[in-house]
Design a protein around this motif. Structure first.
Motif, PDB file in Angstrom:
ATOM      1  N   ILE A  76       0.845  -1.180   0.000  1.00 37.32           N
ATOM      2  CA  ILE A  76       0.000   0.000   0.000  1.00 37.32           C
ATOM      3  C   ILE A  76       0.889   1.241   0.000  1.00 37.32           C
ATOM      4  O   ILE A  76       1.823   1.349   0.800  1.00 37.32           O
ATOM      5  N   ASP A  77       0.607   2.171  -0.901  1.00 35.86           N
ATOM      6  CA  ASP A  77       1.375   3.409  -0.975  1.00 35.86           C
ATOM      7  C   ASP A  77       0.738   4.469  -0.078  1.00 35.86           C
ATOM      8  O   ASP A  77      -0.450   4.780  -0.215  1.00 35.86           O
ATOM      9  N   ILE A  78       1.539   5.008   0.831  1.00 39.42           N
ATOM     10  CA  ILE A  78       1.096   6.054   1.743  1.00 39.42           C
ATOM     11  C   ILE A  78       1.995   7.269   1.533  1.00 39.42           C
ATOM     12  O   ILE A  78       3.216   7.171   1.683  1.00 39.42           O
ATOM     13  N   THR A  79       1.402   8.385   1.163  1.00 31.49           N
ATOM     14  CA  THR A  79       2.181   9.586   0.862  1.00 31.49           C
ATOM     15  C   THR A  79       1.782  10.712   1.801  1.00 31.49           C
ATOM     16  O   THR A  79       0.595  10.918   2.054  1.00 31.49           O
ATOM     17  N   THR A  80       2.755  11.439   2.282  1.00 28.50           N
ATOM     18  CA  THR A  80       2.462  12.597   3.118  1.00 28.50           C
ATOM     19  C   THR A  80       1.858  13.707   2.265  1.00 28.50           C
ATOM     20  O   THR A  80       2.336  13.977   1.158  1.00 28.50           O
ATOM     21  N   LEU A  81       0.798  14.324   2.761  1.00 34.94           N
ATOM     22  CA  LEU A  81       0.197  15.464   2.073  1.00 34.94           C
ATOM     23  C   LEU A  81       1.280  16.491   1.776  1.00 34.94           C
ATOM     24  O   LEU A  81       2.128  16.769   2.633  1.00 34.94           O
ATOM     25  N   ARG A  82       1.247  17.086   0.569  1.00 36.66           N
ATOM     26  CA  ARG A  82       2.363  17.956   0.214  1.00 36.66           C
ATOM     27  C   ARG A  82       1.983  18.980  -0.836  1.00 36.66           C
ATOM     28  O   ARG A  82       0.972  18.834  -1.545  1.00 36.66           O
ATOM     29  N   SER A  97       7.154  20.169  -0.076  1.00 40.25           N
ATOM     30  CA  SER A  97       6.916  20.647   1.285  1.00 40.25           C
ATOM     31  C   SER A  97       5.708  19.919   1.859  1.00 40.25           C
ATOM     32  O   SER A  97       4.647  19.875   1.227  1.00 40.25           O
ATOM     33  N   PHE A  98       5.850  19.340   3.019  1.00 46.61           N
ATOM     34  CA  PHE A  98       4.765  18.593   3.643  1.00 46.61           C
ATOM     35  C   PHE A  98       3.746  19.546   4.270  1.00 46.61           C
ATOM     36  O   PHE A  98       4.108  20.569   4.856  1.00 46.61           O
ATOM     37  N   VAL A  99       2.460  19.198   4.144  1.00 41.79           N
ATOM     38  CA  VAL A  99       1.364  19.987   4.695  1.00 41.79           C
ATOM     39  C   VAL A  99       0.420  19.051   5.441  1.00 41.79           C
ATOM     40  O   VAL A  99       0.632  17.830   5.483  1.00 41.79           O
ATOM     41  N   ASN A 100      -0.637  19.603   6.023  1.00 36.12           N
ATOM     42  CA  ASN A 100      -1.565  18.746   6.770  1.00 36.12           C
ATOM     43  C   ASN A 100      -3.010  18.879   6.321  1.00 36.12           C
ATOM     44  O   ASN A 100      -3.921  18.428   7.008  1.00 36.12           O
ATOM     45  N   ASP A 101      -3.232  19.501   5.149  1.00 33.49           N
ATOM     46  CA  ASP A 101      -4.586  19.743   4.663  1.00 33.49           C
ATOM     47  C   ASP A 101      -4.738  19.219   3.229  1.00 33.49           C
ATOM     48  O   ASP A 101      -4.012  19.665   2.337  1.00 33.49           O
ATOM     49  N   PRO A 102      -5.677  18.305   2.987  1.00 28.68           N
ATOM     50  CA  PRO A 102      -5.884  17.806   1.622  1.00 28.68           C
ATOM     51  C   PRO A 102      -6.208  18.910   0.619  1.00 28.68           C
ATOM     52  O   PRO A 102      -5.924  18.776  -0.570  1.00 28.68           O
ATOM     53  N   LYS A 103      -6.783  20.006   1.107  1.00 37.05           N
ATOM     54  CA  LYS A 103      -7.134  21.111   0.214  1.00 37.05           C
ATOM     55  C   LYS A 103      -5.901  21.769  -0.380  1.00 37.05           C
ATOM     56  O   LYS A 103      -5.971  22.421  -1.426  1.00 37.05           O
ATOM     57  N   LEU A 104      -4.753  21.617   0.276  1.00 33.35           N
ATOM     58  CA  LEU A 104      -3.492  22.114  -0.267  1.00 33.35           C
ATOM     59  C   LEU A 104      -2.831  21.075  -1.165  1.00 33.35           C
ATOM     60  O   LEU A 104      -2.064  21.413  -2.068  1.00 33.35           O
ATOM     61  N   ASP A 105      -3.118  19.825  -0.918  1.00 32.71           N
ATOM     62  CA  ASP A 105      -2.488  18.712  -1.634  1.00 32.71           C
ATOM     63  C   ASP A 105      -3.088  18.478  -3.014  1.00 32.71           C
ATOM     64  O   ASP A 105      -2.369  18.148  -3.960  1.00 32.71           O
TER      65      ASP A 105
END
Length: 205
Positions: A76-82, A97-105
């Motif tokens: 399973i591929d798990i990617t940090t929001l970025r 750059s890593f972020v924490n909001d899907p709206k930015l990803d």
């Protein structure tokens, strides 16, 4: 319909204070009630965070925020929001750059139908009318089509492959940009094109 691997992993991530989402083609196929052969998840946890609670994962590409987790014989591929910088080589971003909001990803993704998310309760997060395009059977780039193609010309091939696979139409502006910029495919590594052919692409440069 629940996704077993997601239910397993979301419990682990939530227990450690992080969010986990289903993303991209996995969401698209889930909404189309298709079999889920490839599983893609995203998270607000960084690879350094994940090393503490899923140490069995493969962290080879952790600098890109990409982790591969073994589950029941699959990966399973798990990617940090970025968010991503400019694509100077027409294939890879110059910075991540890593972020924490899907709206930015979501803005870094290719097509609207591939940019939807499911949260832990299977609520749909859709920031670009991907569900509408899915219902209308339409392939449409996120944002400016020419910009998306300049970032990665292989997206031309992916649009055609998805159109063939699902019987979707390619939106007018998307098709126009693909036609005008098709010459960029000459810069693509031939092995990448062969890989797309193995996945079902029937087109030519």
């Amino acid at each position: 319909m629940n996704i077993e691997a997601f239910d397993h992993l979301k419990t682990i991530f939530n227990k450690n204070g992080f969010r986990l989402y289903v993303v991209g083609g996995t969401v698209r196929d889930y909404l189309l009630s298709l079999s889920l052969d490839d599983l893609d998840f995203v998270t607000d946890a960084t690879p350094e965070d994940e090393m503490k609670f899923i140490p069995e994962a493969d962290f080879t590409f952790k600098k890109f925020g990409a982790v591969r987790y073994p589950y029941n014989g699959k990966h399973i591929d798990i990617t940090t929001l970025r968010v991503e910088g400019a694509y100077n080589d027409s294939r890879h971003p110059s910075s991540v750059s890593f972020v924490n909001d899907p709206k930015l990803d979501y803005v870094r993704r290719d097509f609207t139908v591939n940019a939807m998310y499911l949260d832990e309760e299977y609520n749909l997060l859709d920031y670009c009318e991907g569900q509408k395009d899915l219902e209308n059977k339409t392939i449409r780039f996120i944002g400016d089509p020419k910009t998306r193609i300049m970032e990665d010309p292989l997206r031309i091939v992916r649009a055609e492959r998805f159109s063939d696979r699902f019987g979707f139409q390619i939106e007018e502006k998307t098709q126009k940009a693909m036609n005008e910029m098709r010459y960029l495919l000459e810069k693509i590594n031939p092995e990448k094109l062969k890989e797309e052919q193995r996945k079902g692409w029937k087109g030519q440069i």
